[in-house]
Design an enzyme around this catalytic site. Sequence first.
Site, PDB file in Angstrom:
ATOM      1  N   ARG A 158     -15.375 -41.303  56.563  1.00 12.88           N
ATOM      2  CA  ARG A 158     -15.400 -42.070  55.311  1.00 12.88           C
ATOM      3  C   ARG A 158     -16.646 -41.733  54.502  1.00 12.88           C
ATOM      4  NH1 ARG A 158     -17.685 -47.215  53.765  1.00 12.88           N
ATOM      5  NH2 ARG A 158     -16.278 -48.542  52.517  1.00 12.88           N
ATOM      6  N   GLN A 211     -23.875 -50.988  53.482  1.00 11.56           N
ATOM      7  CA  GLN A 211     -24.891 -50.050  53.033  1.00 11.56           C
ATOM      8  C   GLN A 211     -25.857 -50.734  52.078  1.00 11.56           C
ATOM      9  OE1 GLN A 211     -23.034 -46.432  51.924  1.00 11.56           O
ATOM     10  NE2 GLN A 211     -24.909 -45.388  51.307  1.00 11.56           N
ATOM     11  N   GLN A 220      -9.694 -49.666  50.348  1.00 11.06           N
ATOM     12  CA  GLN A 220     -10.953 -50.393  50.210  1.00 11.06           C
ATOM     13  C   GLN A 220     -12.032 -49.586  49.499  1.00 11.06           C
ATOM     14  OE1 GLN A 220     -13.838 -49.991  52.913  1.00 11.06           O
ATOM     15  NE2 GLN A 220     -14.276 -52.125  53.389  1.00 11.06           N
ATOM     16  N   HIS A 255     -16.364 -48.059  45.585  1.00 13.83           N
ATOM     17  CA  HIS A 255     -15.396 -49.084  45.178  1.00 13.83           C
ATOM     18  C   HIS A 255     -14.927 -48.923  43.733  1.00 13.83           C
ATOM     19  CE1 HIS A 255     -15.901 -51.024  49.007  1.00 13.83           C
ATOM     20  NE2 HIS A 255     -17.202 -50.972  48.841  1.00 13.83           N
ATOM     21  N   SER A 314     -18.035 -54.390  52.299  1.00 10.15           N
ATOM     22  CA  SER A 314     -17.804 -52.949  52.200  1.00 10.15           C
ATOM     23  C   SER A 314     -17.767 -52.326  53.597  1.00 10.15           C
ATOM     24  CB  SER A 314     -18.880 -52.309  51.318  1.00 10.15           C
ATOM     25  OG  SER A 314     -18.564 -50.962  51.040  1.00 10.15           O
ATOM     26  N   LEU A 315     -18.718 -51.464  53.934  1.00  7.56           N
ATOM     27  CA  LEU A 315     -18.758 -50.840  55.250  1.00  7.56           C
ATOM     28  C   LEU A 315     -18.735 -51.875  56.368  1.00  7.56           C
ATOM     29  CD1 LEU A 315     -21.054 -50.013  57.648  1.00  7.56           C
ATOM     30  CD2 LEU A 315     -19.147 -48.493  57.186  1.00  7.56           C
TER      31      LEU A 315
END
Length: 316
Positions: free
Chosen positions: A120, A14, A253, A204, A95-96
Amino acid sequence: MESDVTIAMVFPGQGSQSQGMQADLAAEYKHVQDCYAEASDILGYDLWQLVQEGPAERLAETVVTQPAMLTAGYAAWRVWQEQGGATPSHMAGHSLGEYTALVCANAVSFGDALRVVRKRSELMQAAVPVGDGAMAAIIGLDDDAVCAVCDDASAIGVAEAVNFNSPGQVVIAGHKEAVDHAISRAEDAGARRAILLPVSVPSHSSLMIAAGQELAAALDATDFSAPGITVINATDATPYKDANDIRLRLSRQVHRPVQWVATINAMLEAGATSVIECGPGKVLAGLLRRIDRGTPVATIDTMSGLQKALQPKETT
């Protein structure tokens, strides 16, 4: 590609999205349009039209951005394969982007991953009311100094270092008031820049623990298998093992920091001699140059980027 070149492939998350992304790749390769069409069927709206025409504010919403970036990264991978690009020795995602890496490594189907990512994004958006959370980039301080300013701000609320992106670039997240305080303290400590990011979800951070716990149910209902290509988990910089390991670590995560410096170093130490960023933008390529300037990096974000990536001698 030359046999002495061992590539690692990384997938953006993202923040790398932009209106009009992948238009030239879609004009040349049917795989791109096919990926977006499949995603649109699952999501229930025309993702390609939204990506190309906006509005940009809608594309920037977490519940749209995450599925869009997964689709874009996978589309770029399909083009890479069609053009005979070398199979990477390792993959990782920021991340994503970790979901994209797992799809491309055949650990989960694109459709199943898209459904999980949609869930998510919804859980992350709902975890903290809009306006209560924040993220900020701290540039020019070492990791310990950033953690110290976060500790100081913890008297006000949650403020945590959540993305260790490159030496001297750390992203923090938490409650808006605490993040604002940490920004002020970082400036006092000599940071070159300390700026709020245009997101409201404190990704996060520990504020996402409940989202991770709820996500576990969706992950448990999803078919995973051991990756066919080694995928490095970016929260601890070690490879995923099997289906249960994937489910466990993906659920964690969302509320654990991204250790991107350690992840890149793990791939380089394992023998990667070149890195390709697969998907829109050049954010990860820029971070790599700060982590290890001597490693060639290319990007598959446009036709010209693809052609350079297919010719390793031209990567810079």
